[in-house]
Every structure is written in C-alpha cells, then in structure tokens.
Write an enzyme that holds these catalytic residues in place. Structure first.
Site, PDB file in Angstrom:
ATOM      1  N   ILE B  39       0.847  -1.194   0.005  1.00  0.00           N
ATOM      2  CA  ILE B  39      -0.054   0.061  -0.029  1.00  0.00           C
ATOM      3  C   ILE B  39       0.845   1.247   0.043  1.00  0.00           C
ATOM      4  CG2 ILE B  39      -2.082  -1.061   1.030  1.00  0.00           C
ATOM      5  CD1 ILE B  39      -1.026  -0.112   3.725  1.00  0.00           C
ATOM      6  N   ALA B  43      10.836   6.575   1.041  1.00  0.00           N
ATOM      7  CA  ALA B  43      12.308   6.564   0.887  1.00  0.00           C
ATOM      8  C   ALA B  43      13.027   5.493   1.700  1.00  0.00           C
ATOM      9  CB  ALA B  43      12.851   7.784   1.177  1.00  0.00           C
ATOM     10  N   ASP B 152       8.173  16.205  10.182  1.00  0.00           N
ATOM     11  CA  ASP B 152       7.842  15.694   8.680  1.00  0.00           C
ATOM     12  C   ASP B 152       6.231  15.931   8.834  1.00  0.00           C
ATOM     13  OD1 ASP B 152       8.472  15.055   6.117  1.00  0.00           O
ATOM     14  OD2 ASP B 152       8.564  13.046   6.365  1.00  0.00           O
TER      15      ASP B 152
END
Lengths: 19, 307
Positions: B39, B43, B152
């Site tokens: 799914i 990175a 992030d």
C-alpha cells in the site's frame, strides 16, 4: 484532479543530492 | 583517517543492530502474519497490509532493508518513540521483528488511506479542515510535551480511519530533544513543508511542526502546498525569501480561518503559536464531526482507483 509529483514529496535528511 | 572514520561508522552500525536486537521481538513474523497488499512505498521502506493469523486483525507492516538505510539510528529512534508515545491521534505501534537484514515494524492499519488522497481528489470545507487540524494539534501537543519533534508533518503522514479518525504516522525523522539540547540544526523534512528557520539552517524547535501544519492547511484548501510547481531547491529559496506564502483567494476564507493560518505561518518563531495555544483558537469551534470525512475518503478512493 490536482497534480501530485511523488519525487518532490520525499523526505530529505541533511543535504539532499540536489543541494 | 578515512579508515578510522569508516571503522567508527561501521562500529556504530553494529551497535545499532545490537540495540535493535534488544528491542525487536524474537521469532519469524512470516509465521504470525499473512502479507496481503502493498500500500505504500517510501524512501525508507515498503508498507504492506497483513492479517495477524492468531486474531485475524488487519495490520500494516513497514518493511525495511537495514543495509540500504543510510541512517540506521533513525530507525531505532522511530521504534522507541512510537513505542513510548501512545496517543489516540498517533498510529499505534504494535511490534517489530528482525529477519536477517530485514526489519519489520508492525503497526495499526487505517483503511481510509492518507490525507493526501483526500486533499488532492476532493474539496474539504472549513469545518472539516478545522476538525483535521484539531486532531493533528492534539497529537503535536502530546508529542511536544514529551520533547519529541515530528519534523515531517504533511498530508502524506496523516492516516484516516473509515470512521474519520485522524492519526499521525512516520516517526522515522523525528527528534527527541532534552533540556540540555532543546534545539536542532540538521535540515530534515520535506522541502515544501519546511519552516523558514529550518531552510535557513538556524536552530529550530517544536514549532517547526506548527509551520508545517499551516502548510498542510493550505493543502486542504488548494490541494497542494505552495511552490509545488517549482523544483525543491527553488522552493527552499522562496520559503527563505518570501516567508509566509500567499494563499490564492484568501479573502474567500473566514476571518477566523485566516487568523488561524497567520498564527501557524508566523515567521518569527517566538510569535508563532504553540500547539496548546492553537487548540484554544476560535477557528476550532467551527469543527464538524469527524464522521463527515467518511464521504471524502470514499470519493478520494474512487477517484484514485479511476486513475
């Protein structure tokens, strides 16, 4: 539909190659 | 000198693997889980859905090949942070396994997909945007209170349940700060969502997550962050020089929402509001029930299938 560019959404740590 | 440096790094890799062995569960996960569908691809690794054979529960498994990981210490950090920071708005870490060079991190699975699909394929109203912001702010208030900076924040790292539940994921790049070292300088994150203080390599703290949340709010309005049509290097330049980005048709937004954005996208870090302060912002009084996200999730899924 709005455009998505997967490569641009990758996370970078420190100096990415393109810097 | 090169050899010494190389040896030093080598040793630390072995130390990290040793540390990982102390954290992971011993045993072959292939016998506990039936892998289903891929799914996600990031990175750092590949994400699959899987069924836990014993309970039939559906889980998500992030699989990483350690030899390919340039910064292995980030992986240990991710597991430790997720394991010790349980919260309703943080994707629940379940277990981890080391199979040779392959690390499996088993997590709660949210079938609604990521917020990115919703922002790029559907239109959200302010009530729905406010609800998502509130849920993410609850997670950030909790993390920042526990001295963790996510670093992030973006729609890709927000996962949705079919009931509209909103959870933060991907702690692979987070930072744990301490009273002695409560600031960081390493550039970490995704360029288009980075705060000015990160881009200009100043010392930064938890409020970088608040800036990124502001950019994510722009995603929920416009479908993508500012400058996405530019290359990443130019985007960093524009963030550094422009500071707060322009919002197209900002006058169409309610005054409360405009003020909320201004508090998130404040260049002066001291003036930028914290997660706790933003949770009291009147904009969040416009929140609609999370269940209203269900229709958007289904629509986004149909649209992405259509592609």
């Amino acid at each position: 539909g709005k455009r998505r560019d997967r490569r641009k959404r990758y996370t970078v740590v420190g100096n990415p190659y393109w810097m | 000198a090169q050899q010494m440096k190389q040896k030093k790094k080598k040793m630390s890799d072995e130390e990290i693997i040793e540390k990982l062995r102390g954290i992971v569960t011993i045993g072959d996960p292939n016998r506990k889980f039936t892998k289903m569908e891929k799914i996600g691809q990031g990175a750092s690794g590949t994400v699959f859905t899987a069924i836990e054979i014993l309970t039939g529960m559906e889980v998500a498994i992030k699989q990483m090949n350690l030899s390919q990981q340039p910064k292995k210490e980030l992986i240990v950090n991710e597991i430790l942070v997720m394991r010790e920071n349980k919260h309703p708005n943080v994707v629940n870490y379940l277990d981890s396994y080391l199979v040779g060079e392959e690390l499996w991190v088993v997590m709660e699975y949210l079938p609604g997909g990521s917020l990115t699909d919703v922002v790029t394929e559907t239109c959200m109203d302010e009530g729905q945007i406010a609800a998502v912001c509130r849920e993410v702010l609850q997670a950030l208030e909790f993390l920042h209170y526990n001295h963790v900076i996510h670093r992030d924040i973006k729609s890709d790292n927000i996962l949705l349940g079919m009931d509209g539940s909103v959870k933060l994921t991907d702690f692979g790049f987070c930072a744990q700060i301490s009273p002695e070292q409560n600031k960081r300088t390493t550039m970490v994150g995704t360029p288009y969502w980075m705060a000015p203080e990160v881009v200009t390599r100043k010392q930064y703290g938890p409020k970088v997550d608040i800036w990124s949340l502001g950019i994510m709010a722009i995603e929920m309005i416009e479908g993508e962050p500012p400058y996405l049509n530019e290359n990443p290097l130019r985007a960093l330049y524009l963030i550094a020089t422009n500071g707060k980005p322009e919002i197209k048709e900002k006058e169409k937004l309610s005054p409360l929402f405009q003020d909320f954005l201004d508090k998130c996208l404040e260049c002066d870090v001291d003036k930028r509001w914290s997660a706790s302060e933003l949770l009291k912002h009147p904009f969040l009084k416009l929140c609609r029930p999370l269940t209203t996200l269900h229709a958007l999730i289904v629509a986004a899924r149909d649209a992405t299938k259509g592609h």
